[in-house]
Design a protein around this motif. Structure first.
Motif, mmCIF file in Angstrom:
data_model
loop_
_atom_site.group_PDB
_atom_site.id
_atom_site.type_symbol
_atom_site.label_atom_id
_atom_site.label_comp_id
_atom_site.label_asym_id
_atom_site.label_seq_id
_atom_site.Cartn_x
_atom_site.Cartn_y
_atom_site.Cartn_z
ATOM 1 N N LEU A 64 0.792 -1.205 0.056
ATOM 2 C CA LEU A 64 0.060 0.149 0.090
ATOM 3 C C LEU A 64 0.712 1.114 0.019
ATOM 4 C CD1 LEU A 64 -2.670 -0.926 2.520
ATOM 5 C CD2 LEU A 64 -3.010 -1.019 -0.098
ATOM 6 N N ALA A 65 2.156 1.207 0.065
ATOM 7 C CA ALA A 65 3.143 2.086 0.328
ATOM 8 C C ALA A 65 2.788 3.357 -1.032
ATOM 9 C CB ALA A 65 4.450 1.616 0.452
ATOM 10 N N GLY A 66 2.741 2.736 -2.303
ATOM 11 C CA GLY A 66 2.506 3.748 -3.402
ATOM 12 C C GLY A 66 1.361 4.376 -3.595
ATOM 13 N N GLN A 67 0.286 3.827 -2.820
ATOM 14 C CA GLN A 67 -1.128 4.250 -3.018
ATOM 15 C C GLN A 67 -1.305 5.743 -2.205
ATOM 16 O OE1 GLN A 67 -3.958 1.210 -2.292
ATOM 17 N NE2 GLN A 67 -3.234 -0.226 -3.489
ATOM 18 N N GLN A 68 -2.115 6.587 -2.996
ATOM 19 C CA GLN A 68 -2.533 7.654 -2.224
ATOM 20 C C GLN A 68 -3.722 7.447 -1.088
ATOM 21 O OE1 GLN A 68 -3.852 10.297 -5.255
ATOM 22 N NE2 GLN A 68 -1.917 10.604 -6.224
ATOM 23 N N SER A 69 -3.368 8.200 -0.466
ATOM 24 C CA SER A 69 -4.349 8.312 0.871
ATOM 25 C C SER A 69 -5.907 8.973 0.305
ATOM 26 C CB SER A 69 -4.147 9.211 1.792
ATOM 27 O OG SER A 69 -3.881 10.554 1.341
#
Length: 832
Positions: free
Chosen positions: A687-692
Motif C-alpha cells: 500500500l506504500a505507493g497508493q495515495q491516501s
C-alpha cells in the motif's frame, strides 16, 4: 488311387478315383462347422475389438492426479474475523485429503464391505461378479453388487448411474485404464475423496463432518463402519433418515471387517453394541450471522461467478466480529420487542382443541421436556386454563402460572389508533383454553447498566438500575406473555479507519425475511439527512451563529408546485434560532429555510459527493429527508464528517484465497490485529505507493459539522446516549408518519446506524414515538455493551490544518428578511 479298364461292352472309357483319407459325410459336416466356428470367432473378435474401440473412444480422459483437487468441485467456506465459520456454499460438499490423511481402519472398512479382493484384481473382479450374481439369484432380488472400488471410481468419472450394458462396458474399460495408470493407494484416494455419501456429502471427510461433526482422523470404529455402510445406498442408509437400517448396515460392515481380519471379533462386537450416535454440525449460517453471510454470498457470486462460489473451494476471510454481531442481534431483538409490546397484542399464535391440542402437548413435551423455562429463551405454550388472576400455561411436560402482571401490556392492537403504551386494567378474558402463545420466564437474575429502560411522563428514556440477583425466587417460575414483533430493525456498524464491517443485522429473523434492510432497503431518512445540507451551508460561508426563521409558513415547492407547511416536533415555535440550535434540536422550519438558501440542485450534487447513489428528488421535501436512501450509504456519508472530509468504504472481505491457498483478493488493513507481523509488513509495502483517501468535501466543513453532531448528543434529542457518558456524535431522524426512525453516528473508532421501521407502512411506529425513544436507546445499549473499556477520544479528535480551535464557520446572513433586504439594496445600487 485305382485305375480300372472298362469292359468291351462299355460305350466309353471311365476312370474312378478314390481317396483313402476321405472321412465321409460326417467328417465333412464337422469340418464345415469347425470352419464356421472359426469364422464366427473371428467375427466375434473383430466385433469385440470394434466395440472396444467404439466405447474406448467415448470415454473421458483419466483424471490428472496432480490436478485432481483443482478439477473437483469443492465448498467455499466463509469465516469471521477470528476464523469462526459463518457459511459454507457448495453444490457438492467435499474436502480433499491425501491418502496419508485417511486412517487405516477407515480404508479397511470400505475395502471389507465394498471390495474385499481390491488388492488382488486388476480393476474387474470376475469372481466377485459371479458371487454377486449367485447371491442375487438365491435372493430373487439384487442384494449384492459386483462392482469393484475401481469400477465405482470409473462410474463417477462417467457421471451416470444408468443400469445399461453400454455403461457396464465403458465402466470396465475405464476401470482397466485406471488400474494401468494408478497405484491401488491412488485409486483409493480418488474413491474416498469423491464417493457420494448422501446429503450433498462427497468423500469421507465431508460425510464425517455432516454426520458426526468430526474430522476423519477423530472417528471411532463404529462411526467408521457407519460411513462405509452408507456407500452402497446413501438414501436408504442415511443415518438422518433411516437410523435403524443404518445401524443394521453398520453391523454388516463390522462383521465384514472381522471376517477379513481387519479387526478382532471382540472389537467388532463391542462397536456393534454401541447405539448409533449421529451429531450433525450446527447450521452456522442461520445460527450466527445470516444477513452478513448472505450479503457475502451475493457479492462473491457477482464478482467471481456462481461456479466459483459453489464449486471453487474459495476460502473467504471476512471482517465480521462474532461477539459484536451477537450483541447487535440481541439489541435489535430487545428493542423491537420493547416497541412491539407498546403497540399492543395481536392475539394468540393459534387456537387448538381436541386431537390437535393433544398432539401439541405431545410435541411440546418432546421439544422442551420437564426442565423449567430458562431465562432469556422463548417457548411456545398452551393455555390450559384462564382466570381473572392469570392463566395456566403448559410448557413442555409441566404447567406454569402466567400472572396478570405478565400480560398487562397486551391491550388490543389497532391499525387505526397508533397510540402506544396502553396498559390493561384487567386481563380477564384475554386468553382462552387452547390458545397457543409465546411465553418466557418472567424472572431476570441480572440486569446490566444501560440494558433496559422505561419512559417517563415526557417520553424520555430512563435507564433501569443494574442489579445482580442470581438466586431465583422460591417456587416454580412464573411466565410473561410475548409475541413476535411485526416491525423490523437494523444495526450496522463498521470501523471508519479500516472500513471493516464488524456487524450487519439486516432484520429481526432471517428465516422470516431474507431481505437485508441494511443494504437493500431504500427508506426515508427524515432528519438524519439534515447534516448533508448543513455541511454544505457551512462550506458556503454560513456559521453556527447564522440566524434562521422559526415561524411556520406555507411553502410552494418550485418543482412539484405542492403547497405545504413544515412544522417542528411537538409544533414548537421559537421565531428565530441560529444554525447550531436548529441542527442540534432538529428544527424543521429553519432547516427548510436553510435548504432553500443553499439550493436543491446544490444539495443533490453535494449528496453525490458524499457517496449517495439512490434517486434524489431535489425539492423542498428533501430538506426533511423525503427522498429515500440506503442505510449503508447514509452511514458511509457520515464517515466523511468523522474523517474530516474523506469517505471510508465499508469492507466486508478481508481476504479471499483460492483452493490452493493463493491470495486472490486482499483488503486487509495494515493495522489488522489478526494479521501476523510479516503479513502486515507485506501489506504496508503493497500500500506504500497508493495515495491516501481523497477528500470528497472540504475538511473544514466536515470538522464543523462533526462538532455540531457531537452537540446533538450532548445537548439535543439523545438523552439516552447522553446519560451513558459515551463519546458519540450523530443525528436522529424520524420520517413522516413515523414509519422510519434512525440514528446515524460514530465514535472515534466506528460508525453505527440503528433503524426501526414498518416494512409494509401499515401503521405508524407510534403517534408520539420518535427516534430519541426508539433508535437512540438501541444504539446506546449496543455501544455500552461493545465499547466498554475502549480508549475512545472526544469528537472531533483531529483538527484539520489551518482550522482555528474556536472556528464556528462563516458570518453569512441567513434570515429571509436579511436576504431580501440585501437583494433589494443590491438592486438599487445597480440601478443607481
Amino acid at each position: 488311387m485305382f485305375w480300372r479298364s472298362p469292359s468291351s461292352s462299355a460305350r466309353f472309357d471311365r476312370v474312378e478315383v478314390s481317396n483313402p483319407h476321405d472321412g465321409g459325410f460326417w467328417y465333412w459336416l464337422l469340418k464345415l462347422y469347425a470352419f464356421a466356428a472359426c469364422c464366427l470367432a473371428g467375427l466375434a473378435i473383430l466385433g469385440a475389438v470394434g466395440v472396444y474401440v467404439y466405447f474406448a473412444s467415448t470415454l473421458p480422459a483419466l483424471p490428472s492426479f496432480g490436478r485432481f483437487r483443482q478439477d473437483s468441485a469443492e465448498s467455499t467456506l466463509v469465516r469471521a474475523w477470528d476464523g469462526t465459520p459463518l457459511a459454507e456454499f457448495a453444490s457438492e460438499r467435499r474436502e480433499i485429503l491425501p491418502f496419508e490423511a485417511f486412517p487405516k481402519q477407515l480404508v479397511q472398512a470400505f475395502v471389507a464391505i465394498e471390495d474385499r479382493r481390491f488388492y488382488e484384481h486388476s480393476g474387474v473382479d470376475y469372481r466377485g461378479m459371479l458371487r454377486a450374481a449367485l447371491a442375487n439369484l438365491r435372493a430373487g432380488r439384487v442384494v449384492q453388487g459386483g462392482s469393484t472400488i475401481t469400477q465405482q471410481v470409473a462410474r463417477a468419472l462417467l457421471r451416470t448411474s444408468q443400469q445399461t450394458l453400454q455403461r457396464k462396458i465403458r465402466e470396465a474399460i475405464l476401470a482397466r485404464r485406471l488400474e494401468t495408470r494408478y497405484s491401488k493407494d491412488q485409486i483409493l484416494t480418488l474413491y474416498l475423496n469423491q464417493i457420494f455419501l448422501g446429503h450433498q456429502s462427497y468423500g469421507v471427510a465431508a460425510a464425517a463432518r455432516r454426520y458426526f461433526d468430526k474430522a476423519v482422523g477423530d472417528l471411532d470404529l463404529a462411526e467408521t463402519a457407519t460411513l462405509a455402510g452408507i456407500a452402497q445406498a446413501p438414501s436408504r442408509y442415511s443415518p438422518l433418515v433411516e437410523p435403524e437400517l443404518t445401524r443394521a448396515r453398520r453391523d454388516q460392515v463390522l462383521a465384514a471387517m472381522a471376517a477379513s481380519g481387519f479387526v478382532g471379533e471382540a472389537e467388532a462386537q463391542a462397536a456393534s453394541a454401541r447405539p448409533l450416535a449421529v451429531r450433525p454440525p450446527p447450521d452456522f449460517f442461520r445460527d450466527r450471522s445470516p444477513y452478513f453471510a448472505e450479503h457475502v454470498r451475493r457479492d462473491i457470486g457477482k464478482r467471481y461467478g456462481e461456479k466459483a462460489l459453489w464449486e471453487g473451494g474459495l476460502q473467504v476471510e471476512t471482517t465480521l466480529v462474532p461477539w459484536v454481531d451477537e450483541a447487535a442481534q440481541g439489541n435489535v431483538d430487545f428493542s423491537l420487542r420493547k416497541l412491539d409490546k407498546r403497540q399492543g397484542w395481536r392475539g394468540p399464535v393459534a387456537h387448538l382443541v381436541g386431537a390437535a391440542a393433544d398432539e401439541f402437548r405431545r410435541r411440546a413435551a418432546q421439544r422442551y421436556g420437564a426442565e423449567p423455562p430458562a431465562e432469556d429463551r422463548l417457548y411456545l405454550g398452551l393455555v390450559e386454563a384462564s382466570t381473572g388472576s392469570g392463566a395456566q400455561v403448559r410448557v413442555g411436560e409441566k404447567i406454569y402460572l402466567l400472572p396478570s402482571a405478565g400480560m398487562q401490556w397486551a391491550s388490543p392492537f389497532s391499525l387505526v389508533d397508533s397510540s402506544n403504551g396502553r396498559v390493561l386494567q384487567s386481563t380477564s378474558g384475554l386468553l382462552k383454553p387452547g390458545d397457543v402463545i409465546w411465553v418466557a420466564n418472567a424472572h431476570r437474575s441480572r440486569l446490566h447498566r444501560y440494558a433496559d429502560w422505561t419512559y417517563d411522563s415526557a417520553n424520555e428514556v430512563q435507564w433501569l438500575a443494574a442489579y445482580d440477583n442470581r438466586k431465583p425466587p422460591p417456587g416454580p417460575p412464573q411466565l410473561r406473555l410475548e409475541q413476535t414483533p411485526r416491525v423490523q430493525g437494523v444495526l450496522f456498524s463498521y470501523d471508519h479507519q479500516s472500513g471493516y464491517v464488524t456487524t450487519m443485522v439486516g432484520g429481526l429473523e432471517f428465516d422470516r425475511s431474507e431481505f437485508n434492510r441494511a443494504v437493500q432497503a431504500c427508506r426515508q431518512p427524515g432528519s438524519t439527512y439534515k447534516p448533508v445540507y448543513y455541511s454544505l451551508a457551512l462550506d458556503k460561508g454560513y456559521g453556527y451563529g447564522s440566524l434562521l426563521n422559526d415561524i411556520p409558513r406555507a411553502e410552494v415547492d418550485p418543482i412539484t408546485g405542492e403547497v405545504w407547511v413544515p412544522k417542528n416536533l411537538n409544533n414548537t415555535v421559537e421565531y428565530q434560532v441560529n444554525l447550531e440550535y436548529a441542527l442540534v434540536w432538529s428544527k424543521n422550519v429553519p432547516s427548510v429555510q436553510l435548504f432553500k438558501l443553499v439550493g436543491g440542485k446544490e444539495v443533490e450534487a453535494w449528496a453525490r459527493r458524499l457517496g449517495m447513489t439512490t434517486t434524489i428528488i431535489p425539492d423542498q421535501a428533501l430538506a426533511l429527508g423525503a427522498s429515500c436512501t440506503r442505510i449503508d450509504e447514509l452511514t458511509r456519508a457520515f464517515s466523511a464528517f468523522a474523517r474530516n472530509g474523506s469517505l471510508e468504504e465499508p469492507v466486508y472481505l478481508r481476504r479471499v484465497r483460492d483452493r490452493a491457498g493463493h491470495v486472490v483478493e486482499d483488503n486487509t488493513a495494515t493495522s489488522d490485529p489478526m494479521g501476523p507481523p510479516d503479513v502486515r509488513l507485506d501489506r504496508m509495502v503493497a500500500l506504500a505507493g497508493q495515495q491516501s483517501a481523497k477528500n470528497v468535501i472540504p475538511p473544514r466543513a466536515a470538522w464543523l459539522t462533526s462538532q455540531l453532531l457531537r452537540r446533538v448528543v450532548t445537548k439535543g434529542h439523545a438523552p439516552a446516549l447522553r446519560s451513558t457518558g459515551l463519546l458519540v456524535a450523530g443525528k436522529t431522524g424520524t420520517s413522516s408518519a413515523t414509519m422510519d426512525t434512525w440514528f446515524v453516528g460514530y465514535t472515534s473508532r466506528s460508525m453505527i446506524t440503528t433503524w426501526i421501521g414498518d416494512d409494509r407502512r401499515e401503521r405508524p411506529l407510534g403517534y408520539k414515538d420518535a427516534a430519541f425513544m426508539l433508535t437512540v436507546p438501541m444504539a446506546a445499549r449496543f455501544l455500552a455493551e461493545t465499547t466498554a473499556g475502549q480508549p475512545l477520544r472526544e469528537i472531533p479528535w483531529e483538527r484539520p490544518p489551518g482550522v482555528r480551535p474556536n472556528d464556528t464557520g462563516g458570518n453569512l446572513r441567513a434570515t429571509m428578511e436579511a436576504v431580501k433586504a440585501e437583494d433589494e439594496a443590491a438592486s438599487h445600487r445597480r440601478k443607481g
